[in-house]
Design a protein around this motif. Structure first.
Motif, mmCIF file in Angstrom:
data_model
loop_
_atom_site.group_PDB
_atom_site.id
_atom_site.type_symbol
_atom_site.label_atom_id
_atom_site.label_comp_id
_atom_site.label_asym_id
_atom_site.label_seq_id
_atom_site.Cartn_x
_atom_site.Cartn_y
_atom_site.Cartn_z
ATOM 1 N N ASN A 243 0.771 -1.182 0.193
ATOM 2 C CA ASN A 243 0.207 0.085 0.074
ATOM 3 C C ASN A 243 0.900 1.199 -0.100
ATOM 4 O OD1 ASN A 243 -2.558 -1.025 -0.036
ATOM 5 N ND2 ASN A 243 -2.561 -1.600 2.257
ATOM 6 N N LEU A 244 2.160 1.203 0.830
ATOM 7 C CA LEU A 244 2.971 2.573 0.825
ATOM 8 C C LEU A 244 3.376 2.544 -0.541
ATOM 9 C CD1 LEU A 244 4.147 4.682 2.349
ATOM 10 C CD2 LEU A 244 5.735 3.009 3.074
ATOM 11 N N MET A 245 4.024 1.602 -0.934
ATOM 12 C CA MET A 245 4.800 1.544 -2.454
ATOM 13 C C MET A 245 3.765 2.266 -3.521
ATOM 14 S SD MET A 245 7.295 -1.489 -2.816
ATOM 15 C CE MET A 245 5.753 -2.815 -2.804
ATOM 16 N N GLN A 246 2.482 1.858 -3.125
ATOM 17 C CA GLN A 246 1.369 2.394 -4.328
ATOM 18 C C GLN A 246 0.982 3.511 -4.021
ATOM 19 O OE1 GLN A 246 -1.508 -0.861 -4.604
ATOM 20 N NE2 GLN A 246 -0.027 -2.214 -6.141
ATOM 21 N N THR A 247 0.953 4.147 -2.766
ATOM 22 C CA THR A 247 0.545 5.293 -2.465
ATOM 23 C C THR A 247 1.765 6.476 -3.161
ATOM 24 O OG1 THR A 247 -0.283 4.994 -0.437
ATOM 25 C CG2 THR A 247 0.542 7.115 -0.609
ATOM 26 N N ASN A 248 3.163 6.038 -3.087
ATOM 27 C CA ASN A 248 4.179 6.765 -3.782
ATOM 28 C C ASN A 248 4.114 6.592 -4.938
ATOM 29 O OD1 ASN A 248 5.149 8.131 -1.212
ATOM 30 N ND2 ASN A 248 6.188 6.010 -0.764
ATOM 31 N N ILE A 249 3.490 5.644 -5.508
ATOM 32 C CA ILE A 249 3.582 5.701 -7.036
ATOM 33 C C ILE A 249 2.471 6.712 -7.515
ATOM 34 C CG2 ILE A 249 2.465 4.315 -9.259
ATOM 35 C CD1 ILE A 249 4.020 1.751 -7.977
ATOM 36 N N ARG A 250 1.337 6.640 -6.840
ATOM 37 C CA ARG A 250 0.276 7.444 -7.428
ATOM 38 C C ARG A 250 0.697 9.130 -7.118
ATOM 39 N NH1 ARG A 250 -5.877 5.541 -6.677
ATOM 40 N NH2 ARG A 250 -5.382 3.256 -7.360
ATOM 41 N N LEU A 251 1.349 9.295 -6.022
ATOM 42 C CA LEU A 251 2.129 10.710 -5.696
ATOM 43 C C LEU A 251 2.911 11.132 -6.570
ATOM 44 C CD1 LEU A 251 1.391 12.632 -3.461
ATOM 45 C CD2 LEU A 251 3.607 11.663 -2.328
ATOM 46 N N ASN A 252 3.647 10.276 -7.474
ATOM 47 C CA ASN A 252 4.743 10.518 -8.194
ATOM 48 C C ASN A 252 4.463 10.486 -9.949
ATOM 49 O OD1 ASN A 252 7.517 11.507 -6.527
ATOM 50 N ND2 ASN A 252 6.431 9.841 -5.339
ATOM 51 N N PHE A 253 3.501 9.827 -10.296
ATOM 52 C CA PHE A 253 3.380 9.324 -11.689
ATOM 53 C C PHE A 253 2.178 9.592 -12.313
ATOM 54 C CE2 PHE A 253 6.835 6.829 -9.950
ATOM 55 C CZ PHE A 253 7.846 6.902 -11.148
ATOM 56 N N TYR A 254 1.629 10.056 -13.368
ATOM 57 C CA TYR A 254 0.438 10.049 -13.985
ATOM 58 C C TYR A 254 -0.163 8.527 -14.285
ATOM 59 C CZ TYR A 254 1.172 14.927 -14.807
ATOM 60 O OH TYR A 254 1.423 16.300 -14.758
ATOM 61 N N PRO A 255 -1.414 8.215 -14.158
ATOM 62 C CA PRO A 255 -2.001 6.727 -14.550
ATOM 63 C C PRO A 255 -1.352 6.108 -15.916
ATOM 64 C CG PRO A 255 -3.519 8.433 -13.868
ATOM 65 C CD PRO A 255 -2.412 9.151 -13.950
ATOM 66 N N ALA A 276 -6.007 3.466 1.908
ATOM 67 C CA ALA A 276 -4.768 4.058 2.430
ATOM 68 C C ALA A 276 -4.081 5.326 1.584
ATOM 69 C CB ALA A 276 -3.722 3.053 2.428
ATOM 70 N N LEU A 277 -5.080 5.295 0.377
ATOM 71 C CA LEU A 277 -4.554 6.437 -0.482
ATOM 72 C C LEU A 277 -5.460 7.353 -0.565
ATOM 73 C CD1 LEU A 277 -4.220 3.994 -4.014
ATOM 74 C CD2 LEU A 277 -2.432 4.756 -2.314
ATOM 75 N N LYS A 278 -6.372 7.568 0.356
ATOM 76 C CA LYS A 278 -7.616 8.446 0.289
ATOM 77 C C LYS A 278 -7.581 9.237 1.678
ATOM 78 C CE LYS A 278 -10.854 5.493 -2.413
ATOM 79 N NZ LYS A 278 -11.933 4.762 -2.343
ATOM 80 N N ASN A 279 -6.490 9.010 2.619
ATOM 81 C CA ASN A 279 -6.200 9.772 3.626
ATOM 82 C C ASN A 279 -6.109 11.108 3.597
ATOM 83 O OD1 ASN A 279 -3.216 10.854 4.015
ATOM 84 N ND2 ASN A 279 -3.352 8.295 3.440
ATOM 85 N N VAL A 280 -6.534 12.142 4.424
ATOM 86 C CA VAL A 280 -6.678 13.431 4.355
ATOM 87 C C VAL A 280 -5.093 14.064 4.165
ATOM 88 C CG1 VAL A 280 -6.996 15.507 5.602
ATOM 89 C CG2 VAL A 280 -8.659 13.707 5.910
ATOM 90 N N GLY A 281 -4.169 13.361 4.683
ATOM 91 C CA GLY A 281 -2.755 13.870 4.682
ATOM 92 C C GLY A 281 -2.186 13.978 3.250
ATOM 93 N N LEU A 282 -2.519 12.680 2.480
ATOM 94 C CA LEU A 282 -2.199 12.358 1.272
ATOM 95 C C LEU A 282 -2.843 13.699 0.157
ATOM 96 C CD1 LEU A 282 -0.652 11.090 -0.887
ATOM 97 C CD2 LEU A 282 -2.448 9.312 -1.327
#
Length: 402
Positions: A243-255, A276-282
């Motif tokens: 989940n953490l890896m995929q959070t960082n993928i979404r933060l850094n790459f276009y789909p 985990a990708l929908k939290n307020v902090g992200l």
């Protein structure tokens, strides 16, 4: 005399390790002494496992007191000699770092502000920050246009990594990961030009080098390479870190630059929790980045993620890779022999291996290096030149699969 591998010479200083590694393999010891050595190694592994559990508990709150406690357990860190036990001393050191606080209270460290002073090198120096902004990534490889200004605009892409203290060591960013990323970018022409995939004429994803990142944790090294280089990087780790890896993928790459969809990961038994990708902090972080760096997700390469446990062949990808890398993955409770055999299984005769680490517990490194020498003809250990001046970081380069 063993010759250094191409791409591991400059800017590097070769370290001869053959004699130490061969001692582990070749020394003839009485059975009793051999059993005692194995027993001591197992005790050290159990101790590391207990320490990892304690750190996971301590960092669950990600507050200053827990970080100080973790720092005080890093006995080998020279910087601790000058670090006081008080919260005031800790905060005084942190004053040198540029930190942005988001509306939700999460913090973003400007990593370049740390590089400007580098007053400390202990492992837990940045545990308390929710995000680390590594700045603009310089893109390498084929130019997309003959227009210089258009090519330079690619530098708008940035590397932003989210940390998760509750995941233990795998949820942190490590110096060895940043150093390895910088090094691989600097020698990109070596590993990309000699890759088997780069020699194909097809214009599909199969025509660019395939890179495997083992024990990715946050995904820092793999994401760094995929943003800077024209290649396909697969970042991998245990199920609890996907989940953490995929959070960082979404933060850094276009789909469009993500090879595997997140839905497909569930099909492969990876049990992805997209909540985990929908939290307020992200969401706060995305808003912050979009306002300041609207093109921050630009990248030159492609990326994917998957679960991969060393030694479990049922989780291995079907094909081999042009490059296999790993940052600080020979330092904990995991079996170094299984790691070496996994690397060998996923390599071809032309695969380049790059494993970075930090000097801590020597025995697991010796075991790993000894096993690697059984599986590859050329193995060299080097120290690197990087913007991070951490004196304990090294890299092992290997090639020519046996």
């Amino acid at each position: 005399m063993e010759q250094p591998l191409e791409g591991c010479v400059s800017p590097c200083e070769k370290i001869v390790i053959t004699s130490d590694a061969e001692k582990v393999e070749n020394e003839s010891l009485p059975i009793f002494d051999t059993m005692m050595m194995r027993g001591e190694f197992l005790r050290q592994l159990r101790s590391l496992a207990d320490q990892d559990d304690q750190e996971r508990t301590l960092t669950s709150h990600c507050n200053t007191e827990s970080i100080i406690s973790l720092r005080n357990n890093e006995h080998k860190s020279e910087s601790l000699d000058n670090l006081g036990d008080s919260k005031d001393d800790f905060n005084e050191i942190l004053d040198d770092d540029d930190v942005v606080t988001l509306p939700c209270g999460n913090t973003v460290l400007d990593y370049n502000s740390y590089l400007a002073h580098q007053r400390y090198y202990d492992d837990y120096k940045h545990v308390g920050y929710t995000f680390i902004d590594y700045g603009a990534i310089k893109y390498l490889g084929k130019q997309t246009s003959n227009n210089l200004e258009e090519n330079q605009s690619l530098d708008d892409g940035r590397l932003i990594i989210s940390q998760d203290c509750t995941l233990g060591k795998g949820g942190f960013c490590w110096d060895a990961a940043f150093v390895l990323g910088e090094y691989l970018i600097s020698v990109k022409d070596h590993w990309s030009s000699s890759s088997k995939t780069s020699q194909k004429s097809s214009d599909s994803i199969a025509s660019i080098p395939k890179v495997l990142d083992l024990g990715s944790g946050t995904g820092l090294t793999g994401i760094m390479i995929a943003k800077a280089c024209n290649c396909h990087v697969t970042i991998t780790d245990l199920p609890e870190l996907i989940n953490l890896m995929q959070t960082n993928i979404r933060l850094n790459f276009y789909p469009s630059d993500v090879i595997d969809s997140f839905e497909d990961a569930n099909v492969h038994g990876q049990n992805v929790d997209n909540s985990a990708l929908k939290n307020v902090g992200l969401e706060n972080m995305k808003t912050h980045l979009n306002e300041i760096y609207p093109n921050h997700r630009k990248s030159l390469g492609k990326i994917s993620s998957r679960v991969l446990t060393w030694g479990d062949e049922s989780q291995y990808p079907d094909d081999t890779f042009d490059v296999i890398m790993g940052a600080d993955i020979v330092t904990s409770i995991y079996d170094p022999v299984s790691l070496a055999k996994t690397i060998h299984h996923l390599s071809s005769t032309s695969t380049k291996i790059y494993i970075s680490g930090k000097s801590r517990l020597d025995l697991p490194h010796k075991v790993f290096e000894t096993e690697l020498r059984k599986l590859f003809r050329n193995v060299v250990k080097t120290k690197l030149s990087s913007r991070s001046r951490n004196p304990d970081i090294f890299i092992i380069c290997a090639e020519s699969k046996i």
